[in-house]
Scaffold this motif. Structure first.
Motif, PDB file in Angstrom:
ATOM      1  N   ASP A 154       0.849  -1.203   0.000  1.00 31.22           N
ATOM      2  CA  ASP A 154       0.000   0.000   0.000  1.00 31.22           C
ATOM      3  C   ASP A 154       0.883   1.251   0.000  1.00 31.22           C
ATOM      4  OD1 ASP A 154      -2.519   1.066  -0.159  1.00 31.22           O
ATOM      5  OD2 ASP A 154      -3.248   0.246   1.729  1.00 31.22           O
ATOM      6  N   HIS A 186      -6.875  -1.858   9.179  1.00 30.90           N
ATOM      7  CA  HIS A 186      -6.101  -1.253   8.098  1.00 30.90           C
ATOM      8  C   HIS A 186      -6.733   0.107   7.832  1.00 30.90           C
ATOM      9  CE1 HIS A 186      -4.131  -1.606   3.973  1.00 30.90           C
ATOM     10  NE2 HIS A 186      -5.006  -0.640   3.777  1.00 30.90           N
ATOM     11  N   HIS A 241      -6.846   4.200   6.667  1.00 29.88           N
ATOM     12  CA  HIS A 241      -6.273   5.261   5.811  1.00 29.88           C
ATOM     13  C   HIS A 241      -6.487   6.624   6.462  1.00 29.88           C
ATOM     14  CE1 HIS A 241      -4.671   3.257   2.247  1.00 29.88           C
ATOM     15  NE2 HIS A 241      -5.471   2.266   2.622  1.00 29.88           N
TER      16      HIS A 241
HETATM   17  O1  KIV Z   1      -7.382   0.068   1.841  1.00 33.79           O
HETATM   18  C1  KIV Z   1      -7.751  -1.097   1.607  1.00 33.79           C
HETATM   19  O2  KIV Z   1      -8.921  -1.465   1.733  1.00 33.79           O
HETATM   20  C2  KIV Z   1      -6.736  -2.033   1.147  1.00 33.79           C
HETATM   21  C3  KIV Z   1      -7.143  -3.482   1.080  1.00 33.79           C
HETATM   22  C4  KIV Z   1      -6.549  -4.173  -0.079  1.00 33.79           C
HETATM   23  C5  KIV Z   1      -6.818  -4.143   2.394  1.00 33.79           C
HETATM   24  O3  KIV Z   1      -5.603  -1.658   0.932  1.00 33.79           O
END
Ligand code: KIV
Ligand code: ZN
Length: 387
Positions: free
Chosen positions: A13, A201, A203
């Motif tokens: 990522d 996970h 962001h």
């Molecule tokens: O942000 C996200 O949902 C991802 C997935 C592939 C885990 O990077």
């Protein structure tokens, strides 16, 4: 105390950050640094996306021996088979299967209904399980999905053999309280949840990636996915250094430990910054150039008398070079050598002499020689030697 697994996705990522492409050698170099840092899982890439990424995952899988090496795959046979091919030589391989779970993703992007998504998730986790025992599943955009559907999906993939269930806040939409609540509800409503580790996970679109991850840990998540310097898609991912140091600094708040060698955080941060070309903002928590520098007289006075007055972490505990050592034209070989060692460089005598001369030339032109200047000097030195 429970162990919190640190799943590093800098090479997957992190590399998805626009403009951060890494070549195979750079990926290997970062993977070695992550291994030394003590992460539990390295997500080395997304093998189906290109021959280069396949090769990078394969090389990392073949070389890294102390932690799990993971490859990403969409919920389709080709991705999963390719991920297995890339990972099969790893000591501890993991396939990470994902599929979208929110209405907006399923309708507009996947063009599949809930039943089809459920079936694909179940079948593809089972396919991955046919290759390996360690399978992670992510319902993409989980934080914007219908919770009832999410629970059903998680139950289906547990039955199919998933051992880690990763809950992504894919677009950084969740608020900490809400995300913590989602994790708690998953523990309450998903059948057989004790058969899997819950991972998160997050962001950083609204700047909550670390806060959301930490709130999830308080509600029982035992794996956090993160990247060095928080690099990643759009505004990035939760920063590994912030997650780890929050746990170290507030043991009264987080009842978990990690296996990270925190003294290697700063050198690893510098390496990732150099190889991606992404500079770290000076005020970045933990690893920014100003994170342990004190400008105001009152603060300086306090830190001289007792560092704890204005420093909640010891800079040495994260490998930040001594905050008082300023390198300039009056600095000698000893100070120069010490700073290079703090940055993780150990040069031969001849290389050191050449680097020291370059440093002196630069110091004549600048008030202060910064760490990134030293890194350029060493990089230039190494380039000249190779040529
Ligand atoms: O942000 C996200 O949902 C991802 C997935 C592939 C885990 O990077
Ligand atoms: Zn992501």
């Amino acid at each position: 105390m429970d162990k919190l697994k640190i799943f590093d996705t800098t090479l997957r990522d992190g590399e998805q950050a626009a403009g951060a492409a890494l070549n195979i050698q750079e990926k290997l170099e970062i993977a070695r640094a992550l291994d030394l840092l003590g992460v539990d899982v390295i997500e080395a890439g997304f093998p189906v996306t290109s021959p280069g990424d396949f090769e990078a995952v394969k090389r990392v899988a073949g070389e890294i021996k102390n932690c799990t090496v993971c490859g990403l795959a969409r919920a389709n046979a080709k991705d999963i088979d390719r991920a297995y091919e890339a990972l099969k030589d790893a000591v501890a391989p993991r396939i990470h299967v994902f599929i979208s779970a929110s209405e907006v993703h399923m309708v507009h992007q996947l063009k599949k209904n809930r039943g089809e998504v459920l079936q694909l998730a179940r079948d593809m986790v089972a396919r991955a399980k046919g290759y390996l025992s360690d399978i992670e599943f992510s319902p993409m955009d989980a934080s914007r999905s219908d919770p009832e559907f999410l629970y059903e999906l998680l139950e289906a993939v547990i039955d199919a053999g998933a051992t880690t269930l990763n809950i992504p806040d894919t677009v950084g939409y969740a608020m900490p309280h809400e995300f913590g609540g989602l994790i708690q509800n998953i523990f309450t409503h998903v059948r057989n949840i004790d058969r899997a580790v819950i991972s998160v996970h997050c962001h950083d679109d609204l700047g909550f990636s670390v806060a959301n991850s930490m709130e999830a840990v308080r509600h029982g998540a035992r794996q956090v996915e993160c990247t060095i310097n928080g690099i990643g898609e759009r505004a990035g991912n939760a920063a590994l250094e912030e997650v780890v140091m929050a746990i170290r600094t507030r043991p009264d708040y987080y009842d978990v430990t990690t296996s990270i060698n925190s003294e290697l955080i700063y050198p690893t941060s510098r390496l990732v910054s150099q190889r991606t070309g992404f500079s770290v903002q000076p005020n970045k928590a933990v690893v920014g150039a100003n994170a342990f520098r004190h400008q105001s007289g009152i603060h300086q006075d306090g830190v001289i008398k007792m560092p704890k007055t204005y420093e909640i972490m010891d800079p040495h505990s994260v490998g930040v070079p001594s905050s008082s050592l300023v390198l300039g034209k009056l600095s000698g070989r000893h100070a120069f050598k010490e700073r290079l060692a703090e940055l993780g460089y150990n040069l031969s005598e001849a290389d050191f002499d050449r680097a020291f001369n370059a440093f002196k030339e630069l110091a004549d032109k600048k008030k202060e020689v910064a760490d990134r200047d030293l890194e350029s000097i060493v990089a230039e030195e190494q380039r000249t030697v190779v040529e």
